[in-house]
Design an enzyme around this catalytic site. Structure first.
Site, PDB file in Angstrom:
ATOM      1  N   HIS A   1       0.826  -1.206   0.000  1.00  0.00           N
ATOM      2  CA  HIS A   1       0.000   0.000   0.000  1.00  0.00           C
ATOM      3  C   HIS A   1       0.859   1.253   0.000  1.00  0.00           C
ATOM      4  O   HIS A   1       2.043   1.209   0.318  1.00  0.00           O
ATOM      5  CB  HIS A   1      -0.862   0.010   1.271  1.00  0.00           C
ATOM      6  CG  HIS A   1      -0.013  -0.009   2.512  1.00  0.00           C
ATOM      7  ND1 HIS A   1       0.531  -1.185   3.006  1.00  0.00           N
ATOM      8  CD2 HIS A   1       0.427   0.985   3.331  1.00  0.00           C
ATOM      9  CE1 HIS A   1       1.265  -0.904   4.079  1.00  0.00           C
ATOM     10  NE2 HIS A   1       1.223   0.398   4.296  1.00  0.00           N
TER      11      HIS A   1
ATOM     12  N   HIS B   1       5.337   6.211  -1.034  1.00  0.00           N
ATOM     13  CA  HIS B   1       6.163   5.029  -1.289  1.00  0.00           C
ATOM     14  C   HIS B   1       5.380   3.761  -0.976  1.00  0.00           C
ATOM     15  O   HIS B   1       4.352   3.806  -0.286  1.00  0.00           O
ATOM     16  CB  HIS B   1       7.420   5.077  -0.417  1.00  0.00           C
ATOM     17  CG  HIS B   1       7.119   4.957   1.048  1.00  0.00           C
ATOM     18  ND1 HIS B   1       6.684   6.025   1.812  1.00  0.00           N
ATOM     19  CD2 HIS B   1       7.139   3.893   1.888  1.00  0.00           C
ATOM     20  CE1 HIS B   1       6.485   5.635   3.054  1.00  0.00           C
ATOM     21  NE2 HIS B   1       6.742   4.342   3.134  1.00  0.00           N
TER      22      HIS B   1
END
Lengths: 171, 171
Positions: free
Chosen positions: B34, B115
């Protein structure tokens, strides 16, 4: 892609189930504790819009699910899975039937017996030992679940939520 | 209860991230791959209605997220986490800022650097070895993410989705 439809019970019930799953369920890391409302089925990504639309209609029809996890039971000898039995109700039965009829993909593997798995893939003697213990401990939890989840499965077997649908109806 | 807000990239990117996470990320089993949009924060269950309302407003404002995972990078020396760097865009920055301003719970731990973590909790020599290898392999994936997820954390550290919010706006 493989999809499934589940209801997640309250954090309290999930935490309780995880105390067992951590030790006895090799699927522990793949998904948090849940009630399967429609078994895993294959669908093309192009079909997912239609499936999602069906789920919107179904979730607009049904009220939040009243559940009662009433005892610890086992599917032995069909499988060695041990679970919190969730008392069948006309509401749960009706949700299950609606999902089956409106999302006509994949055949149900078993008769619908609502449950929260806490142990599986045990060998016969492990099953007997653990079931003997857990049956005595038992469970007695009620909950109201106000939404259902459409999930998809990754290559490693874990499940990600695609979408949630709030149960806002009266049935 | 602890909550977090994330965007899950496509199954393809999640599968790719998991090939690394399986080996190098002890959080592998707690959540699927995620992008964190708002760090974990504590909220009372009574606040969740208001949080959900803010998320509905924010998701109605923003268009699906255009992301580009452009290379494998590391937060060393801040932490030893290795990740797919997601190129910062005004859109991602704006979503992050909106979440921060409208859900005023928990302070951001770091400057926002979008990220997808693929390795963490490594010791220094593991980090150097693995980062050296992965940096050469690299990553170059684009995706359009059309929804964000509000998650809550169970006692064992794993995350369950509370609700999904579709990005239906123009920004």
């Amino acid at each position: 892609m493989k999809y499934g439809i589940v209801a997640f019970p309250s954090k309290k019930i999930q935490d309780l189930a995880n105390t067992y799953r951590k030790r006895y369920d090799p699927h522990y890391a793949l998904i948090t504790p849940h009630i399967t409302l429609k078994d895993a089925f294959d669908a093309d990504e192009s079909q997912i819009g239609e499936i999602s639309k069906s789920l919107e209609e179904i979730s607009a029809r049904f009220a939040p699910l009243q559940i009662h996890a009433s005892r610890i039971s086992s599917f032995y000898p069909t499988t060695n899975a041990i679970f919190f039995r969730v008392e069948p109700t006309p509401q749960l039965e009706s949700v299950h039937t609606s999902l089956k009829e409106n999302i006509n993909l994949g055949a149900p593997k078993h008769v619908f017996a609502p449950h929260i798995t806490i142990a599986q893939k045990l060998n016969a003697s492990e099953h007997d030992d653990i079931f003997g213990q857990l049956r005595m401990v038992g469970v007695d939890e009620t909950d109201v679940i106000d939404r259902i989840h459409l999930l998809y499965q990754l290559e490693d077997g874990s499940w990600t939520t695609y979408e949630t649908y709030k149960l806002t109806g009266a049935e």
